[in-house]
Design a protein around this motif. Structure first.
Motif, PDB file in Angstrom:
ATOM      1  N   THR A  97       0.859  -1.179   0.000  1.00 54.13           N
ATOM      2  CA  THR A  97       0.000   0.000   0.000  1.00 54.13           C
ATOM      3  C   THR A  97       0.894   1.226   0.000  1.00 54.13           C
ATOM      4  OG1 THR A  97      -1.768  -1.123   1.213  1.00 54.13           O
ATOM      5  CG2 THR A  97      -1.774   1.285   1.253  1.00 54.13           C
ATOM      6  N   VAL A  98       0.636   2.139  -0.922  1.00 53.57           N
ATOM      7  CA  VAL A  98       1.473   3.329  -1.056  1.00 53.57           C
ATOM      8  C   VAL A  98       0.602   4.578  -1.066  1.00 53.57           C
ATOM      9  CG1 VAL A  98       3.245   2.068  -2.318  1.00 53.57           C
ATOM     10  CG2 VAL A  98       1.479   3.300  -3.591  1.00 53.57           C
ATOM     11  N   ILE A  99       1.199   5.678  -0.690  1.00 51.34           N
ATOM     12  CA  ILE A  99       0.546   6.985  -0.738  1.00 51.34           C
ATOM     13  C   ILE A  99       1.200   7.815  -1.826  1.00 51.34           C
ATOM     14  CG2 ILE A  99       0.328   9.188   0.458  1.00 51.34           C
ATOM     15  CD1 ILE A  99      -0.190   7.728   3.019  1.00 51.34           C
ATOM     16  N   LEU A 100       0.386   8.467  -2.633  1.00 50.87           N
ATOM     17  CA  LEU A 100       0.857   9.441  -3.623  1.00 50.87           C
ATOM     18  C   LEU A 100       0.261  10.791  -3.266  1.00 50.87           C
ATOM     19  CD1 LEU A 100       0.332   7.468  -6.988  1.00 50.87           C
ATOM     20  CD2 LEU A 100       2.334   7.463  -5.490  1.00 50.87           C
ATOM     21  N   ASP A 101       1.106  11.785  -3.044  1.00 58.94           N
ATOM     22  CA  ASP A 101       0.552  13.108  -2.770  1.00 58.94           C
ATOM     23  C   ASP A 101       0.183  13.803  -4.074  1.00 58.94           C
ATOM     24  OD1 ASP A 101       2.893  14.185  -3.825  1.00 58.94           O
ATOM     25  OD2 ASP A 101       3.475  15.272  -2.019  1.00 58.94           O
ATOM     26  N   ASN A 102      -0.205  15.058  -3.989  1.00 61.89           N
ATOM     27  CA  ASN A 102      -0.724  15.770  -5.148  1.00 61.89           C
ATOM     28  C   ASN A 102       0.419  16.446  -5.917  1.00 61.89           C
ATOM     29  OD1 ASN A 102      -2.817  16.885  -6.836  1.00 61.89           O
ATOM     30  ND2 ASN A 102      -2.455  18.845  -5.823  1.00 61.89           N
ATOM     31  N   GLY A 103       0.808  15.849  -7.029  1.00 61.38           N
ATOM     32  CA  GLY A 103       1.880  16.441  -7.819  1.00 61.38           C
ATOM     33  C   GLY A 103       1.890  15.880  -9.222  1.00 61.38           C
ATOM     34  N   THR A 104       2.530  16.587 -10.127  1.00 59.44           N
ATOM     35  CA  THR A 104       2.593  16.110 -11.509  1.00 59.44           C
ATOM     36  C   THR A 104       3.539  14.926 -11.641  1.00 59.44           C
ATOM     37  OG1 THR A 104       4.267  17.814 -11.963  1.00 59.44           O
ATOM     38  CG2 THR A 104       1.982  18.362 -12.477  1.00 59.44           C
ATOM     39  N   THR A 105       4.527  14.807 -10.760  1.00 56.12           N
ATOM     40  CA  THR A 105       5.421  13.641 -10.805  1.00 56.12           C
ATOM     41  C   THR A 105       4.732  12.414 -10.223  1.00 56.12           C
ATOM     42  OG1 THR A 105       7.329  15.124 -10.593  1.00 56.12           O
ATOM     43  CG2 THR A 105       7.709  12.791 -10.228  1.00 56.12           C
ATOM     44  N   THR A 106       3.970  12.589  -9.144  1.00 55.40           N
ATOM     45  CA  THR A 106       3.237  11.444  -8.601  1.00 55.40           C
ATOM     46  C   THR A 106       2.134  10.992  -9.566  1.00 55.40           C
ATOM     47  OG1 THR A 106       1.943  13.032  -7.280  1.00 55.40           O
ATOM     48  CG2 THR A 106       3.720  11.853  -6.163  1.00 55.40           C
ATOM     49  N   LEU A 107       1.627  11.898 -10.369  1.00 54.32           N
ATOM     50  CA  LEU A 107       0.669  11.503 -11.407  1.00 54.32           C
ATOM     51  C   LEU A 107       1.320  10.544 -12.401  1.00 54.32           C
ATOM     52  CD1 LEU A 107      -2.052  11.717 -12.869  1.00 54.32           C
ATOM     53  CD2 LEU A 107      -1.227  13.817 -13.963  1.00 54.32           C
ATOM     54  N   GLU A 108       2.590  10.777 -12.727  1.00 54.26           N
ATOM     55  CA  GLU A 108       3.306   9.875 -13.638  1.00 54.26           C
ATOM     56  C   GLU A 108       3.518   8.506 -12.992  1.00 54.26           C
ATOM     57  OE1 GLU A 108       3.783  10.448 -16.758  1.00 54.26           O
ATOM     58  OE2 GLU A 108       2.956  12.465 -16.553  1.00 54.26           O
ATOM     59  N   ILE A 109       3.668   8.470 -11.659  1.00 47.91           N
ATOM     60  CA  ILE A 109       3.759   7.172 -10.987  1.00 47.91           C
ATOM     61  C   ILE A 109       2.450   6.413 -11.166  1.00 47.91           C
ATOM     62  CG2 ILE A 109       4.106   5.994  -8.782  1.00 47.91           C
ATOM     63  CD1 ILE A 109       5.679   8.435  -7.826  1.00 47.91           C
ATOM     64  N   MET A 110       1.340   7.103 -10.965  1.00 47.65           N
ATOM     65  CA  MET A 110       0.030   6.460 -11.096  1.00 47.65           C
ATOM     66  C   MET A 110      -0.155   5.886 -12.491  1.00 47.65           C
ATOM     67  SD  MET A 110      -2.735   5.909  -9.236  1.00 47.65           S
ATOM     68  CE  MET A 110      -2.726   4.255  -9.914  1.00 47.65           C
ATOM     69  N   ARG A 111       0.294   6.607 -13.497  1.00 47.89           N
ATOM     70  CA  ARG A 111       0.165   6.115 -14.876  1.00 47.89           C
ATOM     71  C   ARG A 111       0.959   4.832 -15.086  1.00 47.89           C
ATOM     72  NH1 ARG A 111       0.502  12.219 -17.197  1.00 47.89           N
ATOM     73  NH2 ARG A 111      -1.760  12.556 -17.437  1.00 47.89           N
ATOM     74  N   GLN A 112       2.051   4.691 -14.377  1.00 50.33           N
ATOM     75  CA  GLN A 112       2.883   3.492 -14.524  1.00 50.33           C
ATOM     76  C   GLN A 112       2.333   2.306 -13.745  1.00 50.33           C
ATOM     77  OE1 GLN A 112       5.522   3.120 -16.577  1.00 50.33           O
ATOM     78  NE2 GLN A 112       5.093   5.190 -17.321  1.00 50.33           N
ATOM     79  N   LEU A 113       1.359   2.538 -12.885  1.00 53.36           N
ATOM     80  CA  LEU A 113       0.802   1.465 -12.058  1.00 53.36           C
ATOM     81  C   LEU A 113      -0.485   0.882 -12.624  1.00 53.36           C
ATOM     82  CD1 LEU A 113       1.299   3.016  -8.492  1.00 53.36           C
ATOM     83  CD2 LEU A 113       2.629   1.148  -9.509  1.00 53.36           C
ATOM     84  N   LYS A 114      -0.878   1.293 -13.814  1.00 56.85           N
ATOM     85  CA  LYS A 114      -2.215   0.962 -14.329  1.00 56.85           C
ATOM     86  C   LYS A 114      -2.494  -0.545 -14.374  1.00 56.85           C
ATOM     87  CE  LYS A 114      -0.741   1.273 -19.172  1.00 56.85           C
ATOM     88  NZ  LYS A 114      -0.998   1.933 -20.472  1.00 56.85           N
ATOM     89  N   ASP A 115      -1.490  -1.365 -14.597  1.00 53.99           N
ATOM     90  CA  ASP A 115      -1.702  -2.814 -14.719  1.00 53.99           C
ATOM     91  C   ASP A 115      -1.401  -3.580 -13.429  1.00 53.99           C
ATOM     92  OD1 ASP A 115      -2.394  -2.556 -17.442  1.00 53.99           O
ATOM     93  OD2 ASP A 115      -0.270  -2.548 -18.010  1.00 53.99           O
TER      94      ASP A 115
END
Length: 256
Positions: A97-115
Motif C-alpha cells: 500500500t502506497v501513498i501518492l501526494d498531489n503532484g505532476t510527478t506522482t501523477l506519472e507514478i500512477m500512470r505506470q501502475l495501471k496494470d
C-alpha cells in the motif's frame, strides 16, 4: 595562490544551488579574500541574473510564490517526470500500500501502475484519482475532504483524519523545492501539511522531484531532508547534490 573570479563564481553558484543563500563573511574566509572582493563578485553575478543581493550576502533568484497551474506544470520537464514515474513504480511490490501526494510527478507514478492489480494506492489528488479511475486495476482510496479547486486536491481536517487511519509501506512525496537550509518545501501550507501527514503514516518516505527543484525554496516546509530515506530524480542531478545526498545517507536513484 588566490582563486580567480571564475573559480569563486563556480563555488558561489554551487553553494546557492545547495543552500539557496550565501554570506559575504563566510565566503571571504573560505577564499581568503576581502569582503570587498566578495561583494564585487556578488555584484557581477547579480548583473548576470544569477542571484539577488541581500543584507550580508545573496540569495538564489526565486521564481516567486505563485505556483503554475497543474496543467502547465504537467508539461514542464515531462520526460524527466516520466522517467521518475517509471523508476518509482519499479520500487512498488505486489501487495504493498502506497501513498501518492498531489503532484505532476506522482501523477506519472500512477500512470505506470495501471496494470498492477495487487497494489493499493491512497491519494488526496484529484488528477491522480481520475487517472486511477480510468486505468488502474488495483485498489484506490481517496483521502477526501474539502477539495480545493486551485490545488485540485483534498485538504483540511477531514483529509488529515482519514490519513491517520492508515499505515502504509511507502509514501511518494513531491515538492515545490528542496534546499539544505529549508528542507523539502511546497507552495501552499495546506498541501505541505498533508504531505507531512503522509510521511508520518509511511514506513518509508521517498521524495520524487526533477532536478529543477533542487536548490529552490518555496513557501511552506514539508519536512527536513533527513526525514526522507530516498530521492528519485533525473539524470540532470548535479555532482554537488549527489555528494550531498551521500553525506546525508539518503539513497539517490535516477530515472532514464
Amino acid at each position: 595562490m588566490s582563486l580567480t573570479y571564475e573559480e569563486r563564481r563556480h563555488t558561489i553558484l554551487s553553494q546557492l544551488d545547495l543552500e539557496g543563500k550565501v554570506q559575504v563573511h563566510f565566503l571571504a574566509e573560505r577564499f581568503a579574500v576581502t569582503t570587498e572582493t566578495i561583494r564585487r563578485d556578488l555584484d557581477r553575478l547579480e548583473k548576470e541574473g544569477r542571484l539577488r543581493k541581500v543584507y550580508g550576502g545573496a540569495v538564489r533568484i526565486r521564481s516567486g510564490n505563485n505556483e503554475p497551474t497543474f496543467m502547465k506544470r504537467s508539461q514542464m520537464n515531462l520526460p524527466d517526470k516520466q522517467a521518475i514515474g517509471r523508476l518509482a513504480a519499479s520500487l512498488i511490490q505486489d501487495g504493498e500500500t502506497v501513498i501518492l501526494d498531489n503532484g505532476t510527478t506522482t501523477l506519472e507514478i500512477m500512470r505506470q501502475l495501471k496494470d498492477r492489480a495487487h497494489v493499493t494506492v491512497i491519494t488526496n489528488s484529484v488528477p491522480v484519482l481520475n487517472c486511477a479511475l480510468e486505468q488502474f486495476q488495483g485498489k484506490i482510496i481517496f483521502a477526501g475532504g474539502e477539495v480545493n479547486a486551485d490545488y485540485q486536491a483534498a485538504v483540511g481536517i477531514t483529509a488529515h483524519e482519514l490519513l491517520s487511519q492508515f499505515k502504509v509501506n511507502k509514501a511518494f512525496i513531491s515538492a515545490g523545492g528542496l534546499s539544505l537550509s529549508e528542507g523539502i518545501t511546497d507552495y501552499h501550507l495546506e498541501e505541505a501539511l498533508i504531505s507531512r501527514k503522509m510521511m508520518e503514516r509511511a514506513e518509508e518516505s521517498i521524495l520524487v522531484a526533477d532536478h529543477s527543484k533542487f536548490g529552490v525554496t518555496t513557501f511552506a516546509q514539508i519536512a527536513p531532508m533527513e526525514h526522507i530515506s530516498m530521492v528519485l530524480t533525473d539524470s540532470g542531478c548535479s555532482r554537488e547534490w549527489k555528494d550531498t545526498f551521500a553525506r546525508l545517507d539518503i539513497e539517490l536513484l535516477t530515472g532514464s
